[in-house]
Design a protein around this motif. Structure first.
Motif: not given
Length: 349
Positions: A123-150
């Motif tokens: 953050e002190k020396e390379h704040p631009r790289i920190i911003r790049r980390i924070e803006s990195f998009n994660l691929s996330v799958m949403s699981v919507i269920t009411n079934q514990a076994d699934r």
């Protein structure tokens, strides 16, 4: 509510977004591994990959933000199905708990030195790289269920190619037995008395052994295949596990009192089922644990004694039924003999 099971992409979200929402993420639902499986260098390597623009595997989360659900035991909007270690690595780095590896290279500009840095350094020396980390998009799958076994089945399927322990797989199985195993493993005896870790659900592995022994009413083989069969077949073939689980917990209550905190006899898990069965027999005696400790001295000082030879021989195969019977028999004779075993009359029957 009718049964629901939907898997769909989560709306595009960045590391910064998930970091801000971290208090709404249950990182330790029942089927998950315990934290600490990844070493700091492994966590730092993931951050290295993110900084250098490499792909990160998909995350799978149970999404409870759409509606209330009985599965949401932690009362949070999300629960991790797959990706806990990656989330923890990201959060640990942004919280300043880990440093980048000493051999880390920034491929976009090799003149920039990031090796060994913390997030505060960057953050002190390379704040631009920190911003790049924070803006990195994660691929996330949403699981919507009411079934514990699934959800449990999805966890096992996603980890099919990974080296899951037997306890981790059993924890994700359906039925009441995995729930009883988790309840037993959360007992204070496991939390404070034993000396072995629970990073890969070792406590649940021992809890499963105690439950099957108690339920069968005698020692049985407790290798992985037998424990897996016990959990899976229990769904269809047997019942009344609550009574067996209750008896295990009662015995653990007693062991918690008699063994105390961090007892050296409990530094490994191999003897615990034997000590458990002896506790059912002798646990009310004030000198019970004293004789168990005394036997370790006797075992070291009398290596040529036939009882010690028999005990040491079977101790190489701690999960075998015969091994349990022999170790139990030797210790029982030692206790009943007031700390002695007659080498002439001793025999394994």
């Amino acid at each position: 509510m009718e049964n629901i099971f939907v898997v769909r992409p989560f709306s595009t979200t960045s590391i910064g977004w998930w970091y801000a929402e971290r208090d709404q993420i249950d990182l330790s639902p029942s089927y998950q591994r315990k934290s600490g499986v990844w070493a700091p260098k492994d966590k730092a390597y993931l951050i290295d990959s993110i900084i250098n623009g490499y792909d990160v595997p998909k995350f799978y989360i149970a999404d409870f933000s759409y509606a209330s659900s009985d599965l949401n035991t932690a009362g949070r909007s999300y629960a991790v199905i797959d990706g806990r270690q990656r989330f923890e690595a990201i959060f640990d780095f942004l919280d300043g708990r880990i440093t980048l590896n000493s051999d880390m290279k920034y491929l976009a500009d090799k003149s920039v030195r990031l090796a060994g840095m913390t997030v505060r350094d960057m953050e002190k020396e390379h704040p631009r790289i920190i911003r790049r980390i924070e803006s990195f998009n994660l691929s996330v799958m949403s699981v919507i269920t009411n079934q514990a076994d699934r959800i449990n089945d999805l966890f096992v399927r996603l980890n099919k190619s990974k080296p899951l322990t037997g306890a981790e797989v059993r924890s994700a199985m359906a039925g009441e037995v995995p729930r009883f195993i988790r309840e037993i493993a959360s007992h204070d005896f496991f939390v404070t008395a034993v000396g072995f870790t629970n990073q890969r659900k070792q406590h649940e592995n021992v809890a499963a052994k105690l439950l099957i022994i108690e339920h069968r009413g005698s020692f049985v083989e407790t290798k992985k295949t037998n424990l897996d069969r016990f959990v899976s077949e229990a769904i269809l073939t047997e019942s009344d596990f609550s009574r067996s689980a209750h008896r295990v917990i009662q015995t653990l209550d007693l062991m918690y009192k008699t063994f105390g905190h961090a007892n050296l006899l409990l530094k490994s898990s191999g003897m615990l089922p034997v000590y458990y069965w002896l506790s059912r027999e002798f646990g009310e005696r004030s000198d019970f644990v004293y004789y168990l400790k005394l036997f370790e001295v006797f075992r070291n000082d009398h290596k040529s004694h036939p009882a010690v030879i028999a005990f040491n021989s079977v101790s190489r195969s701690t999960n075998d039924e015969f091994s349990y019977h022999v170790r139990h028999y030797v210790l029982r004779e030692f206790i009943l003999g007031g700390g002695q075993i007659d080498p002439i009359s001793f025999s394994i029957v």
